[in-house]
Design a protein around this motif. Structure first.
Motif, PDB file in Angstrom:
ATOM      1  N   LEU A  18      73.333   3.247  -7.939  1.00  0.00           N
ATOM      2  CA  LEU A  18      74.172   2.989  -9.118  1.00  0.00           C
ATOM      3  C   LEU A  18      73.331   2.496 -10.292  1.00  0.00           C
ATOM      4  O   LEU A  18      73.482   2.959 -11.428  1.00  0.00           O
ATOM      5  N   THR A  19      72.419   1.558 -10.010  1.00  0.00           N
ATOM      6  CA  THR A  19      71.593   0.998 -11.083  1.00  0.00           C
ATOM      7  C   THR A  19      70.808   2.097 -11.791  1.00  0.00           C
ATOM      8  O   THR A  19      70.762   2.140 -13.030  1.00  0.00           O
ATOM      9  N   ARG A  20      70.242   3.008 -10.994  1.00  0.00           N
ATOM     10  CA  ARG A  20      69.456   4.090 -11.603  1.00  0.00           C
ATOM     11  C   ARG A  20      70.332   5.017 -12.436  1.00  0.00           C
ATOM     12  O   ARG A  20      69.941   5.487 -13.509  1.00  0.00           O
ATOM     13  N   LEU A  21      71.531   5.249 -11.923  1.00  0.00           N
ATOM     14  CA  LEU A  21      72.476   6.119 -12.630  1.00  0.00           C
ATOM     15  C   LEU A  21      72.868   5.503 -13.980  1.00  0.00           C
ATOM     16  O   LEU A  21      72.888   6.176 -15.013  1.00  0.00           O
ATOM     17  N   ILE A  22      73.136   4.205 -13.950  1.00  0.00           N
ATOM     18  CA  ILE A  22      73.550   3.510 -15.184  1.00  0.00           C
ATOM     19  C   ILE A  22      72.412   3.559 -16.204  1.00  0.00           C
ATOM     20  O   ILE A  22      72.632   3.815 -17.386  1.00  0.00           O
ATOM     21  N   ASP A  23      71.176   3.326 -15.715  1.00  0.00           N
ATOM     22  CA  ASP A  23      70.017   3.377 -16.622  1.00  0.00           C
ATOM     23  C   ASP A  23      69.895   4.746 -17.269  1.00  0.00           C
ATOM     24  O   ASP A  23      69.671   4.861 -18.472  1.00  0.00           O
ATOM     25  N   LEU A  24      70.071   5.793 -16.471  1.00  0.00           N
ATOM     26  CA  LEU A  24      69.946   7.149 -17.007  1.00  0.00           C
ATOM     27  C   LEU A  24      71.042   7.415 -18.046  1.00  0.00           C
ATOM     28  O   LEU A  24      70.780   7.934 -19.138  1.00  0.00           O
ATOM     29  N   GLN A  25      72.274   7.003 -17.706  1.00  0.00           N
ATOM     30  CA  GLN A  25      73.380   7.270 -18.628  1.00  0.00           C
ATOM     31  C   GLN A  25      73.189   6.530 -19.947  1.00  0.00           C
ATOM     32  O   GLN A  25      73.530   7.044 -21.005  1.00  0.00           O
ATOM     33  N   GLN A  26      72.615   5.322 -19.866  1.00  0.00           N
ATOM     34  CA  GLN A  26      72.366   4.569 -21.112  1.00  0.00           C
ATOM     35  C   GLN A  26      71.494   5.380 -22.057  1.00  0.00           C
ATOM     36  O   GLN A  26      71.760   5.451 -23.257  1.00  0.00           O
ATOM     37  N   THR A  27      70.473   6.014 -21.493  1.00  0.00           N
ATOM     38  CA  THR A  27      69.584   6.803 -22.353  1.00  0.00           C
ATOM     39  C   THR A  27      70.339   8.020 -22.894  1.00  0.00           C
ATOM     40  O   THR A  27      70.143   8.414 -24.032  1.00  0.00           O
TER      41      THR A  27
END
Ligand code: SAH
Ligand code: SF4
Ligand code: F3S
Length: 455
Positions: free
Chosen positions: A367-376
């Motif tokens: 989830l953390t990685r997904l959120i980071d990607l979506q932020q970008t």
């Protein structure tokens, strides 16, 4: 508060307060319940200490949603010690999900009502007042759509109008088909009447709601027909709809969207997962390729369409490679926005029975990685607007400064800009100059400047 149900001749019976959890459907339902209570003589308060009746309209979508309500109920339980005649009620999806079991841990709850039982609220309250004990009604209906009940809406620019209830899709992770029952659509005519009424009461934006809003159908027509009807109601400045299912998106709907200026160029298209095997196990009824083709079709019809999504990570059996496929789809689409969740097993659903549940630590990492990607991606999508003029509806004063407005684009993104002579609910042209986090910043383009630019 806009409400056509006020009846000053009625003697006030007491004060009620409703706290709402969960999705926009629940917000709309709370407004319906508020309308009914006002009609029979209760008035609304926002002060817990003043309330004679407190309702929690609850959500059961993930374990955490239920935990939040449990804590909230425990934290207000003391109010009843001071005022024993106070009535506590639990409404909505968690009430439907847990039914009488809720009383075992929360014996101080007086009323438990599922989402199809709200018409009985006045009667249930009277029963409870006549005799101590618990009132429980969690029968689901095949027909209830709450036609002809007038909601009491909160002030604002947007009015939620629910057009259908329930869901028949049975995604294997989801509790909604069990808490909301079978899918049913409201009549075209009563929806249009409610939209007209909302406009009369000053609302400029209409959001049509349904668990599967685009599978709406009646004898008069399907969802695109209704959407077109709503777009033609005089005074409706903007229309949104939530949540469509990819399976029910069709050319007719996109055609209608592209033909009516007041239908926002925005589609919320829940992806859930990027791997075909996981999608199949989720019973989502589309493949990765079909989803990507649909995104292309949407962008063909509506070139500047914003697309947002919902994604679940850590669904039972999801391998690292399958998780990477979700990221791959995100990289291809570049969603403007995404709501991202760790899979939460819901007892009674098919996926909760699967034996290959994913470890919590892995879910959190994914989830953390997904959120980071979506932020970008959100930043990238917003930065693409820099230098362009977007239509922004003025919604409220910016929290940062009384000299600035906060508004929304058609894609439902926030924009901050300096005040001129515009008013709340106006749609104005804003030249986007910067993007940070999930917000954009810009300046009003006045009509004269626009003409100048074109010349
Ligand atoms: N009817 C809507 C979604 C309603 S629930 C639709 O089909 O799109 C909103 C979102 O919650 C879903 O899209 C899904 O991403 C998420 N969700 C539903 N059940 C969940 C579960 N058990 N665990 C984690 N997320 C869940
Ligand atoms: Fe749940 Fe699927 Fe229905 Fe959406 S379509 S409410 S995710 S069962
Ligand atoms: Fe929650 Fe029920 Fe909505 S489970 S998300 S409140 S339909």
């Amino acid at each position: 508060m806009y409400n056509s149900n006020n009846n000053n001749n009625l003697q006030e019976k007491g004060k009620f307060l409703i706290e709402t959890f969960g999705c926009q459907m629940n917000v709309a339902d709370s407004e319906l319940v508020a309308g009914m209570l006002q009609k029979c003589g209760y008035s609304e308060t926002r002060d817990l200490n003043q309330a004679d009746i407190i309702f929690m309209n609850t959500c059961a979508i993930r374990e955490k949603a239920e935990e939040t309500v449990h804590h909230r109920l425990d934290s207000i339980q003391h109010l009843k010690k001071r005022k024993p005649e106070m009535i506590f009620g639990v409404l909505g999806c968690m009430a439907q999900n847990l039914k009488d079991d809720l009383l075992e841990s929360k014996p101080y709850v007086d009323i438990i009502l599922g989402p199809d039982s709200y018409r009985r609220i006045p009667e249930i309250i009277n029963n409870r007042k006549k005799q101590n004990g618990h009132e429980v009604d969690t029968r689901l209906s095949k027909y209830e759509v709450y036609d002809n009940l007038m909601p009491s809406r909160q002030d604002g620019v947007n009015a939620f109008v629910s057009i259908s209830r329930g869901c028949d899709k049975f995604c294997t992770f989801c509790i909604v088909p069990f808490t909301r029952g079978r899918e049913r659509s409201r009549s075209n005519e009563s929806i249009i009447r409610e939209v007209q009424d909302a406009v009369k009461n000053g609302f400029a934006e209409i959001t049509l709601l349904g668990q599967n809003v685009n599978s709406y159908r009646t004898e008069e027509g399907k969802f695109p027909h209704l959407l077109e009807g709503v777009a033609m109601v005089p005074g409706v400045k903007r229309i949104r709809y939530m949540s469509p299912h990819p399976q029910d998106m069709d050319d007719h709907l996109l055609q209608v969207m592209s033909e009516h200026k007041n239908i926002c160029n925005h589609v919320h298209l829940p992806l859930q997962a990027g791997s075909d095997r996981i999608l199949k196990r989720m019973n989502r009824t589309y493949t990765k390729t079909e989803f990507l083709n649909l995104v292309d079709t949407i962008r063909d019809y509506i070139p500047n369409c914003s697309i947002s999504t919902d994604i679940i990570v850590g669904f039972p059996g999801e391998t690292n490679v399958e998780y990477e496929e979700t990221l791959e789809v995100m990289n291809k689409v570049i969603f403007d926005r995404a709501f991202m969740f760790k899979y939460s097993p819901r007892p009674g659903t098919k996926a909760a029975e699967y034996s290959d549940q994913i470890d919590e630590v892995i879910k959190q990492k994914r989830l953390t990685r997904l959120i980071d990607l979506q932020q970008t991606h959100t930043l990238k999508a917003n930065q693409r607007h820099i230098g362009k003029v977007l239509k922004v509806m003025v919604e409220k004063e910016s929290k940062k400064s009384p000299q600035q407005w906060s508004g929304r684009t058609e894609g439902n993104m926030g924009v901050i800009f300096d005040k001129n002579d515009e008013q709340i609910k106006d749609i104005v042209d804003i030249l986007i100059q910067d993007a940070q986090g999930v917000s954009m910043f810009g300046n009003r383009v006045l009509e004269k400047e626009m003409i100048h630019e074109v010349n």
